[in-house]
Design a protein around this motif. Structure first.
Motif, PDB file in Angstrom:
ATOM      1  N   UNK A   1       2.447  -0.859   5.659  1.00 51.47           N
ATOM      2  CA  UNK A   1       2.603  -1.387   7.016  1.00 51.47           C
ATOM      3  C   UNK A   1       1.722  -0.595   7.982  1.00 51.47           C
ATOM      4  N   UNK A   2       1.737   0.729   7.841  1.00 50.28           N
ATOM      5  CA  UNK A   2       0.918   1.565   8.720  1.00 50.28           C
ATOM      6  C   UNK A   2      -0.568   1.272   8.527  1.00 50.28           C
ATOM      7  N   UNK A   3      -0.969   1.057   7.275  1.00 51.45           N
ATOM      8  CA  UNK A   3      -2.373   0.792   6.960  1.00 51.45           C
ATOM      9  C   UNK A   3      -2.820  -0.523   7.591  1.00 51.45           C
ATOM     10  N   UNK A   4      -1.963  -1.548   7.438  1.00 52.77           N
ATOM     11  CA  UNK A   4      -2.303  -2.851   8.024  1.00 52.77           C
ATOM     12  C   UNK A   4      -2.396  -2.737   9.537  1.00 52.77           C
ATOM     13  N   UNK A   5      -1.480  -1.955  10.102  1.00 52.04           N
ATOM     14  CA  UNK A   5      -1.475  -1.746  11.548  1.00 52.04           C
ATOM     15  C   UNK A   5      -2.765  -1.054  11.985  1.00 52.04           C
ATOM     16  N   UNK A   6      -3.177  -0.022  11.260  1.00 54.70           N
ATOM     17  CA  UNK A   6      -4.390   0.727  11.578  1.00 54.70           C
ATOM     18  C   UNK A   6      -5.600  -0.195  11.496  1.00 54.70           C
ATOM     19  N   UNK A   7      -5.595  -1.090  10.516  1.00 53.39           N
ATOM     20  CA  UNK A   7      -6.710  -2.011  10.342  1.00 53.39           C
ATOM     21  C   UNK A   7      -6.801  -2.970  11.524  1.00 53.39           C
ATOM     22  N   UNK A   8      -5.648  -3.526  11.908  1.00 56.00           N
ATOM     23  CA  UNK A   8      -5.619  -4.439  13.049  1.00 56.00           C
ATOM     24  C   UNK A   8      -6.108  -3.751  14.310  1.00 56.00           C
ATOM     25  N   UNK A   9      -5.665  -2.509  14.522  1.00 48.35           N
ATOM     26  CA  UNK A   9      -6.066  -1.739  15.704  1.00 48.35           C
ATOM     27  C   UNK A   9      -7.571  -1.525  15.693  1.00 48.35           C
TER      28      UNK A   9
ATOM     29  N   UNK B   1      -0.017  -7.485   3.458  1.00 46.40           N
ATOM     30  CA  UNK B   1      -1.080  -6.509   3.710  1.00 46.40           C
ATOM     31  C   UNK B   1      -2.420  -7.070   3.231  1.00 46.40           C
ATOM     32  N   UNK B   2      -2.377  -7.754   2.093  1.00 51.15           N
ATOM     33  CA  UNK B   2      -3.580  -8.372   1.536  1.00 51.15           C
ATOM     34  C   UNK B   2      -4.171  -9.411   2.470  1.00 51.15           C
TER      35      UNK B   2
ATOM     36  N   UNK C   1      -2.356  -6.443  -7.597  1.00 48.00           N
ATOM     37  CA  UNK C   1      -1.237  -5.779  -6.896  1.00 48.00           C
ATOM     38  C   UNK C   1      -0.604  -6.671  -5.847  1.00 48.00           C
ATOM     39  N   UNK C   2      -0.939  -7.924  -5.825  1.00 47.77           N
ATOM     40  CA  UNK C   2      -0.233  -8.803  -4.884  1.00 47.77           C
ATOM     41  C   UNK C   2       0.096 -10.144  -5.530  1.00 47.77           C
ATOM     42  N   UNK C   3       0.902 -10.896  -4.823  1.00 51.06           N
ATOM     43  CA  UNK C   3       1.341 -12.171  -5.378  1.00 51.06           C
ATOM     44  C   UNK C   3       2.348 -11.950  -6.492  1.00 51.06           C
ATOM     45  N   UNK C   4       2.338 -12.847  -7.475  1.00 49.27           N
ATOM     46  CA  UNK C   4       3.339 -12.777  -8.540  1.00 49.27           C
ATOM     47  C   UNK C   4       2.880 -11.910  -9.712  1.00 49.27           C
ATOM     48  N   UNK C   5       1.590 -11.564  -9.747  1.00 54.28           N
ATOM     49  CA  UNK C   5       1.074 -10.824 -10.905  1.00 54.28           C
ATOM     50  C   UNK C   5       1.734  -9.454 -11.094  1.00 54.28           C
TER      51      UNK C   5
END
Lengths: 324, 301
Positions: free
Chosen positions: A28-36, A138-139, A155-159
């Protein structure tokens, strides 16, 4: 039985929850940093070393961002499940002779195994399901900029959920056959590493390429946005070069005179130079992101779940062969 | 008639070695049967087959009229104490009791707590910290609190001191009085079983040698002492289990239904232990004229 499983696995469950919460927070923090970062400057600057990083830097002043680390660490989680939960499930009972006690209460050994697998498999499903929700979100944030979504395919979705279930059951199966804790854990680790590598390398080929072998133009444009593709979100599954007259070049290195031990960055430059110089035309076939990302997720998941069912059947077959 | 334990041509093979072979047994309900054999004779294998922990290579095994291959139906009626320390070591005694309560529909909570108190076992203590004897006691309590119809005990006295052994024996006998209970208890020490068992099964490596009540054993086995020259005639009319010859004298342990009429032979009673030892030894001397099936029929009677 539920009480027994809780009593036996409460520590593991606590640890799992701590890991889940910690990882979710970082994502969550990483996604936030990216958006910022995206609001402050254009995404191309994400690649320049002096700009603000587009995500959490794990090691300052390097390219070791969280997405790099996550891409390496998260695929290992199913291995942890297989090696530490799956593989010791039966051998630990055999090693301490507790199966003699546990299996002579009023519940048959097969039922004992079934309840355990449903509970532990269910916990794995829920844990990885939640984690996958976070990584999938996040993806999507990552996909808004130029990062290739295929890097985070496993590392995302159903896999990842299906991989974790397979990891668990491979561990249980090996434990049922070998009946010794440490050898089972070691063999499970090796087998799961092979499976994990197989998935990472092999998944693009589970469906035929969604585009025909086609000319590849992007490389002649000046800024390199993603290494390949006219849309950086597409995945190249096969790549060839042709001379201007259309003849396919078998060995690009020999054709351009590039030494085999050239570094990756320099190699790209040299290929680019050679392509411009000789008017060589690259030919590629893609798995297009829009058309194939989620179908490939589903196909890969189905394959993994199929393997899981097979491995589970072998586990029961072996247990019944010895006992019932 | 439903037997407590009934086996038919039962065999279990590990690789090429038969741990148990051609085992045919009929143990009536309500008896306390001692399973005697040297180490490696197949006692544990037989008990594990009975409780469904192993699958027979050949033959059948039924407990209380239900096949041991149907553990779901059978397990609620069975109590089993293994030879190895098999309780969860990181559980306290209290946890272990909760586990018993959760996993067994027929669990008798008050009985369990009464036994734990009587044996002065510390409920808060981790099982792994208990002595071997205390662990054996907890294991027996767990088996008894299931209120089983048949109890299988594999070397229950191996780790315990004589005082505890006496207490466990007492509890066992009391339980057998207050509820209908069959007990099959294995040991390689005859004196462990002599006082509690009314039936004996003698196992020599992988084979049943004898299975009958202690009364019959006492009646049918005699020691004969007499002149060596008439030994042959004795051996013809009676079954010699073990014989030794010193000078002109012969001493023979025989099994017979017929009276020994020849006055030159002196007849003595023999103790259970002597009979058992003779059978165990006879395996090596190849004096094995008797088929197990024959004994089995006598048990039925």
């Amino acid at each position: 039985m539920i009480w027994l499983i809780w009593r036996q696995y409460r520590v593991a469950m606590g640890m799992g929850m701590v890991v889940l919460v910690a990882l979710s927070l970082v994502f969550v923090m990483d996604a936030h940093a990216l958006n910022a970062a995206l609001q402050q400057h254009h995404f191309t600057q994400c690649f320049s070393p002096d700009a603000l990083p587009c995500g959490i830097m794990i090691v300052p002043n390097t390219t070791w961002q969280w997405r790099t680390i996550a891409g390496m660490v998260l695929p290992l989680l199913p291995l942890v499940v297989g090696v530490f939960l799956g593989a010791p499930l039966l051998p630990r009972e055999y090693d301490q002779h507790t199966h003699l006690f546990a299996w002579t209460q009023s519940m048959s050994p097969t039922r004992w195994l079934s309840v355990k697998l449903v509970m532990i498999g269910g916990a794995t499903l829920i844990g990885f399901g939640l984690l996958s929700c976070v990584t999938t979100w996040w993806g999507f944030v990552q996909d808004n900029i130029a990062f290739s979504p295929w890097d985070t395919f496993t590392i995302r979705g159903s896999v990842p959920v299906a991989t974790a279930l397979l990891g668990l059951m491979v561990g249980v199966m090996i434990g049922t056959f070998i009946r010794r804790t440490l050898p089972s854990m070691a063999l499970t680790l090796v087998l799961l590493l092979v499976i994990q590598a197989g998935i990472s390398i092999g998944y693009p080929y589970l469906l035929p390429p969604s585009s025909q072998l086609d000319y590849y133009h992007q490389i002649q444009q000046q800024h390199l946005v993603g290494k390949f593709g006219d849309n950086s979100q597409d995945l190249i599954v096969s790549q060839q070069y042709a001379e201007p007259d259309g003849k396919i070049i078998d060995d690009m290195n020999a054709y351009c005179g590039i030494a085999p031990n050239t570094g990756a960055g320099e190699y790209d430059q040299k290929v680019k130079q050679c392509v411009n110089e000789h008017q060589v035309k690259p030919l590629v076939a893609y798995q297009r992101f829009d058309e194939r990302f989620w179908p490939l997720q589903l196909v890969t998941t189905a394959l993994l779940l199929g393997l899981t069912v097979l491995v589970t059947a072998m586990t029961y077959w072996q247990l019944r062969r010895r006992m019932l | 008639m439903i037997y407590a334990l009934e086996t038919n041509q039962l065999g279990k093979r590990y690789g090429k070695r038969w741990a148990l072979h051609n085992c045919t047994l009929h143990i009536p309900q309500g008896c306390i049967a001692g399973l005697i054999g040297l180490n490696g004779a197949g006692k544990t294998t037989l008990l594990h087959l009975a409780v469904g922990l192993l699958k027979p290579t050949e033959g059948t095994i039924d407990v209380l009229g239900t096949s041991s291959r149907n553990p779901a139906a059978l397990l609620p009626h069975i109590g089993f104490v293994s030879q190895e320390r098999s309780l969860y070591r990181h559980f306290t005694i209290g946890d272990t009791l909760i586990m018993g309560k959760k996993l067994n529909p027929s669990w008798d909570e008050t009985h369990a707590h009464r036994l734990i108190e009587r044996l002065k076992l510390p409920c808060q203590q981790l099982v792994g910290r208990l002595s071997g004897g205390q662990q054996a006691q907890v294991a027996l309590v767990m088996a008894l609190a299931k209120r089983p119809e048949i109890l299988f005990l594999d070397e229950p006295f191996a780790h315990v001191d004589p005082l505890v052994k006496r207490e466990l024996t007492k509890i066992l006998m009391e339980t057998a009085v207050e509820q209908p209970l069959t007990v099959v208890v294995s040991s390689h020490i005859v004196s462990d079983l002599e006082n509690i068992c009314d039936h004996f099964i003698i196992l020599t490596p992988s084979q049943v040698k004898l299975a009958e009540s202690t009364e019959q054993m006492g009646e049918l086995h005699k020691r004969l002492i007499g002149p060596r020259e008439s030994f042959e005639s004795i051996a013809r009319s009676h079954t010699v289990i073990q014989a030794s010859h010193t000078g002109r004298q012969s001493i023979a342990l025989v099994r017979t239904r017929l009276p020994v009429t020849d006055p030159v032979w002196q007849i003595e009673d023999v103790s259970l232990e002597e009979i058992v030892l003779a059978y165990l030894a006879s395996h090596e001397n190849a004096h094995t004229p008797l088929q197990p099936v024959q004994f089995m029929k006598e048990v039925i009677r």
